[in-house]
Each structure stands twice: as C-alpha cells, then as structure tokens.
Scaffold this active site. Sequence first.
Site, PDB file in Angstrom:
ATOM      1  CE  LYS A   1      -0.641  -3.180  10.341  1.00 48.88           C
ATOM      2  NZ  LYS A   1      -1.780  -3.557   9.508  1.00 48.88           N
TER       3      LYS A   1
ATOM      4  NE  ARG B   1      -4.740  -0.478   3.497  1.00 50.49           N
ATOM      5  CZ  ARG B   1      -3.709  -1.285   3.615  1.00 50.49           C
ATOM      6  NH1 ARG B   1      -3.195  -1.864   2.548  1.00 50.49           N
ATOM      7  NH2 ARG B   1      -3.180  -1.521   4.789  1.00 50.49           N
TER       8      ARG B   1
ATOM      9  CB  THR C   1      -6.436   0.963   6.651  1.00 49.98           C
ATOM     10  OG1 THR C   1      -5.831  -0.233   6.164  1.00 49.98           O
ATOM     11  CG2 THR C   1      -5.668   2.131   6.042  1.00 49.98           C
TER      12      THR C   1
ATOM     13  CD  GLU D   1      -5.577  -5.297   9.432  1.00 49.08           C
ATOM     14  OE1 GLU D   1      -4.745  -6.020  10.026  1.00 49.08           O
ATOM     15  OE2 GLU D   1      -5.277  -4.203   8.925  1.00 49.08           O
TER      16      GLU D   1
HETATM   17  C1  3PG Z   1      -1.063  -3.897   5.872  1.00 50.99           C
HETATM   18  O1  3PG Z   1      -1.760  -2.937   5.783  1.00 50.99           O
HETATM   19  O2  3PG Z   1      -0.986  -4.503   6.950  1.00 50.99           O
HETATM   20  C2  3PG Z   1      -0.216  -4.250   4.709  1.00 50.99           C
HETATM   21  O3  3PG Z   1      -0.521  -3.494   3.603  1.00 50.99           O
HETATM   22  C3  3PG Z   1      -0.188  -5.678   4.334  1.00 50.99           C
HETATM   23  O4  3PG Z   1       1.035  -5.803   3.781  1.00 50.99           O
HETATM   24  P1  3PG Z   1       1.366  -6.828   2.612  1.00 50.99           P
HETATM   25  O5  3PG Z   1       0.434  -6.505   1.488  1.00 50.99           O
HETATM   26  O6  3PG Z   1       2.804  -6.536   2.255  1.00 50.99           O
HETATM   27  O7  3PG Z   1       1.151  -8.215   3.156  1.00 50.99           O
END
Ligand code: 3PG
Length: 214
Positions: A133, A49, A73, A45
């Site tokens: 999710k 960002r 995102t 994924e």
């Molecule tokens: C996401 O967007 O799914 C998270 O930022 C990932 O989370 P993590 O960095 O705590 O694994």
Amino acid sequence: MAQNKTRLLEILKGQPVVPVVAVETAEEGVQLARALAAGGLRSIEVTLRTPAALEAIAAICDEVPEAICGAGTILTPKQFEAVERIGVQYVVSPGATMELLDAAKDSDVPFLPGAATPSEMMAMMQEGYEVLKFFPAEQVGGAKLLKSIAPVFPALRFCPTGGISMDNVGSYFALPNVVCVGGSWVAPKDMVASGDWAGITQLAKEASALQRKG
Ligand code: 3PG
C-alpha cells in the site's frame, strides 16, 4: 507465509478501485458492501476506525457472499489475529511494524503493508513483500513519486491510497507499478448516512469501468 502474493494480486487485480470504508453499524456495512458489489466493486477494505468495525466485518463475511471483505487500518498483531479469526480475505495496514510482520508470517491471509519512502520499501522487500500500500499517496508525493521509484524498485507493485478521486486517479493508472488504487470517494459519508445505496452503486460502476496500465 510472508505475503501470499499470488492471492493478494488476484484480489487487487480484480478491480481498479478498492473502496476504503468506515462504517457506523454492522447493518450499514452489509448494505454498503452489497451496493458496492452491485456496481462491480466486490473487494472492500473495512477500516478498524469505528467501534462497529469488527461486527460489520463479521456481518459482511457472513451475509454478503458476493463481497471480498478485507480489513484495514490494522496496527497491531492483536487486531490482525481478530480479523483473521472472523475470516477476512485480506488484511491492510497503513504501515508496518516487526510485530505485525510476525503476525502475518504465521497466517495464510494475504497481507498488504504500507510504505511511503524508499527506505520503507527496501525494508519491506527485505521481509519478502513486493506488493505494498502506498499511503498517504497524494500527501507524500503521489503519482510522481511512484513514477520516479519504478526503475529503482522494478519488482514492487503498489495500491496507492489517500487523497485519490476521479479527478487524479488517471495519473496513477498510467503507471505500470500501480495494481489498483484505494479510496473512500466511492462511498461518501453523506451517501452512506442517508442510505443512498443506488447512488453508491452508480459511483462503483463508474470506478469499476476505469482502465489501468499496471
Ligand atoms: C486510507 O486509509 O486508505 C485512506 O484514509 C483513504 O483515503 P481517502 O479517504 O483520501 O480516499
């Protein structure tokens, strides 16, 4: 199509951990996708960002056939349509809005919206979404929350993401309503920045060997 659940589950069941990554250049995305796929994590994924995200997604789609490239995102219909045009294989959002659900409805690309509370989960079910999710997983109640809602929403399946690592992933994989987890721990920023692709392949190997119940 509301969610394209069959294809989405096929992708999510293909590996226990989906790497959630943010990349600074297209080349970095390509190298990272290759390193993760070499360790057994084909699905990745790539989050919107960073300024390079769209270019990186396009490069991965073009140059890394062994990868299953998703876009994460995604907050707006415009972003949904942009990544759909590039040819991503699935789209992920930390939450959902009616506008985003409308964009997904007109698309064949599988969509994984986010939910963190019972009311959000019910709203998603009402729109035809049963694979969600669960974000930000650790911060909103983690595996304990998912365990307690399992008998309430037996049809729902989750990809928890946020604060998950090798230390706590076992608590999620013990649950029947967890299909896979998402996490950035398989692609640590310092290893990506220094181009430690062999090290990332090793992390991916360890993650892809994890067993789940759901
Ligand atoms: C996401 O967007 O799914 C998270 O930022 C990932 O989370 P993590 O960095 O705590 O694994």
